[in-house]
Design a protein around this motif. Sequence first.
Motif, mmCIF file in Angstrom:
data_model
loop_
_atom_site.group_PDB
_atom_site.id
_atom_site.type_symbol
_atom_site.label_atom_id
_atom_site.label_comp_id
_atom_site.label_asym_id
_atom_site.label_seq_id
_atom_site.Cartn_x
_atom_site.Cartn_y
_atom_site.Cartn_z
ATOM 1 N N SER A 46 -15.954 27.992 -13.942
ATOM 2 C CA SER A 46 -14.857 28.923 -13.666
ATOM 3 C C SER A 46 -14.004 29.226 -14.894
ATOM 4 O O SER A 46 -13.758 30.393 -15.229
ATOM 5 C CB SER A 46 -13.968 28.383 -12.545
ATOM 6 O OG SER A 46 -14.642 28.417 -11.313
ATOM 7 N N ALA A 49 -15.859 31.168 -17.443
ATOM 8 C CA ALA A 49 -16.077 32.539 -16.982
ATOM 9 C C ALA A 49 -14.830 33.384 -17.206
ATOM 10 O O ALA A 49 -14.909 34.550 -17.631
ATOM 11 C CB ALA A 49 -16.464 32.549 -15.503
ATOM 12 N N VAL A 50 -13.664 32.811 -16.927
ATOM 13 C CA VAL A 50 -12.407 33.542 -17.131
ATOM 14 C C VAL A 50 -12.240 33.901 -18.605
ATOM 15 O O VAL A 50 -11.918 35.045 -18.955
ATOM 16 C CB VAL A 50 -11.219 32.699 -16.635
ATOM 17 C CG1 VAL A 50 -9.895 33.329 -17.070
ATOM 18 C CG2 VAL A 50 -11.250 32.571 -15.113
ATOM 19 N N ILE A 53 -15.193 36.585 -19.635
ATOM 20 C CA ILE A 53 -15.250 37.910 -19.008
ATOM 21 C C ILE A 53 -13.865 38.517 -18.814
ATOM 22 O O ILE A 53 -13.657 39.708 -19.089
ATOM 23 C CB ILE A 53 -15.979 37.827 -17.644
ATOM 24 C CG1 ILE A 53 -17.399 37.267 -17.837
ATOM 25 C CG2 ILE A 53 -16.026 39.191 -16.986
ATOM 26 C CD1 ILE A 53 -18.282 38.095 -18.743
ATOM 27 N N ILE A 54 -12.923 37.745 -18.325
ATOM 28 C CA ILE A 54 -11.606 38.303 -17.995
ATOM 29 C C ILE A 54 -10.779 38.513 -19.266
ATOM 30 O O ILE A 54 -10.386 39.634 -19.581
ATOM 31 C CB ILE A 54 -10.853 37.404 -16.999
ATOM 32 C CG1 ILE A 54 -11.705 37.169 -15.736
ATOM 33 C CG2 ILE A 54 -9.506 38.032 -16.634
ATOM 34 C CD1 ILE A 54 -12.020 38.402 -14.938
ATOM 35 N N ALA A 107 -15.283 35.371 -5.394
ATOM 36 C CA ALA A 107 -15.294 34.969 -6.806
ATOM 37 C C ALA A 107 -16.295 35.810 -7.591
ATOM 38 O O ALA A 107 -16.010 36.264 -8.712
ATOM 39 C CB ALA A 107 -15.630 33.488 -6.928
ATOM 40 N N LEU A 111 -15.262 38.559 -10.492
ATOM 41 C CA LEU A 111 -15.802 38.516 -11.848
ATOM 42 C C LEU A 111 -16.483 39.831 -12.191
ATOM 43 O O LEU A 111 -16.365 40.338 -13.314
ATOM 44 C CB LEU A 111 -16.791 37.349 -11.981
ATOM 45 C CG LEU A 111 -17.233 37.006 -13.404
ATOM 46 C CD1 LEU A 111 -16.059 36.508 -14.231
ATOM 47 C CD2 LEU A 111 -18.345 35.960 -13.389
ATOM 48 N N GLY A 114 -13.901 42.381 -12.911
ATOM 49 C CA GLY A 114 -12.924 41.947 -13.905
ATOM 50 C C GLY A 114 -11.553 41.681 -13.347
ATOM 51 O O GLY A 114 -10.547 41.863 -14.039
ATOM 52 N N PHE A 116 -8.986 39.015 -12.087
ATOM 53 C CA PHE A 116 -8.592 37.608 -12.032
ATOM 54 C C PHE A 116 -7.959 37.250 -10.685
ATOM 55 O O PHE A 116 -8.271 36.193 -10.121
ATOM 56 C CB PHE A 116 -7.631 37.313 -13.187
ATOM 57 C CG PHE A 116 -7.274 35.865 -13.347
ATOM 58 C CD1 PHE A 116 -8.248 34.910 -13.617
ATOM 59 C CD2 PHE A 116 -5.945 35.461 -13.250
ATOM 60 C CE1 PHE A 116 -7.907 33.577 -13.783
ATOM 61 C CE2 PHE A 116 -5.602 34.129 -13.413
ATOM 62 C CZ PHE A 116 -6.584 33.186 -13.677
ATOM 63 N N MET A 119 -10.645 36.620 -8.088
ATOM 64 C CA MET A 119 -11.280 35.319 -8.330
ATOM 65 C C MET A 119 -10.427 34.182 -7.773
ATOM 66 O O MET A 119 -10.942 33.238 -7.170
ATOM 67 C CB MET A 119 -11.515 35.107 -9.826
ATOM 68 C CG MET A 119 -12.633 35.926 -10.429
ATOM 69 S SD MET A 119 -12.936 35.454 -12.153
ATOM 70 C CE MET A 119 -13.556 33.779 -11.961
ATOM 71 N N GLN A 183 -21.740 35.480 -13.201
ATOM 72 C CA GLN A 183 -21.694 35.949 -11.810
ATOM 73 C C GLN A 183 -22.797 35.310 -10.968
ATOM 74 O O GLN A 183 -22.591 34.989 -9.794
ATOM 75 C CB GLN A 183 -21.803 37.472 -11.746
ATOM 76 C CG GLN A 183 -21.534 38.013 -10.336
ATOM 77 C CD GLN A 183 -21.661 39.524 -10.257
ATOM 78 O OE1 GLN A 183 -22.704 40.076 -10.595
ATOM 79 N NE2 GLN A 183 -20.590 40.196 -9.826
#
Length: 409
Positions: A46, A49-50, A53-54, A107, A111, A114, A116, A119, A183
């Motif tokens: 997690s 991933a943030v 991607i975010i 979630a 993702l 985009g 947050f 998620m 993802q």
Amino acid sequence: MDGTANTRETPVAPSRMPPRSMRNIALLALCQALTQSSNTLMFASSALAVLTIISPDMRMWANLPVTMQHLGVMLSVFPASMLMMRRGRKFGFRTGSVMGMVGASLAAIGLGVGSFPVMCVGGLFLGNAIANMQLYRFAAVELAPGAFRAQAISYVTAGGVLAGVVGPAMARFTPDLWLPIFQASFVAVIFVHALVFVVQGFIEFPPVKAEDTAGPQRPLFEIVTQPTYMVANVGAMIAFGVMSFVMAASPLAIVQCGLDRTEAPVTIFVHVMGMFVPSFFTGHLISRFGIFNMMVVGSLFLIGGVAVALTGVTEWHFRGALMLNGVGWNFLFVGATTLLTTTYRQTERGKAQAFNDFMVFGVTTVASLMASVVLELNGWAVLNYVALVLVLIALAVIVTFRLRNPSRV
């Protein structure tokens, strides 16, 4: 009194758990393994991933989706436990699996677009599934004869060994299956909860009986202010809080210390093995050496994990620290859970168990949120010093109670 009469009055406890109980506990352990593997995957993926991607600038709040899972657990434990008291374990657990599928879907969608906040909402739903998973250990007690209480809890907890293989493997191989990266990891969690939903259908949980809810009950305050309950609750809170605090920070700390991000799933694998491999014999150790002795040993292992973490930042320091942290969690948490089951009546189990998990995941929610904050502001060493202080508090509470109550096991 002759020997024959004495034999009749003192029956010998069975040396093995009945086959039907073993079958049900094995299936429950499988559910534990699968659900825990999805939870491990979320822990390992997690935050990364943030950041990937975010936004790479969200280092301080990268663990917020995981924190929302813990908040979801805290908000769900009372409703989940009360639902099972009225509708039975199977209905409650399967409801949790559905919530897990919903949460993982959100979630993955968050993702993909985009978002947050989406998620984080997904993490909240996933928390309901985790809240139900935490009740597996109490359900295990109901599936086994009384003499096998500690073993039943230990065996179900041991399902995490499979999670220690499946979860990190998914965290290692699913992120790059398609774009956006990570993802596929969240989509895998959907399928895991669907499989758990199916397996739960084969477990023969005891039916709900009127006397289980209509019998005499003490007020919740009276139950939770028992000294034994408070010791068990403190042990469980600090065991889970320290474990979550260190585990949530470790993937970010690994990258922060210059190691490759692929080291994170390896370290999490070692950690989860430390958490759950001991469960194959923790119940027997508790039966032989006593609950409090094993809780003390668990605290000492947690202190050992901190000591290793403070001696270096190579991959082996991370692996060793997280492994010792996992073993310490196992001994302290299984011991605390076993102790807790001695403090309430059958009719009181719903609220007594729910309050314990509410407190445990209240602490864990704060711990997971503060993990990335403390790591970003003060670094890996300070984070471990904070963990050390918490473990010393647990150790002091356990030892003080034991000295004042030497007759307790």
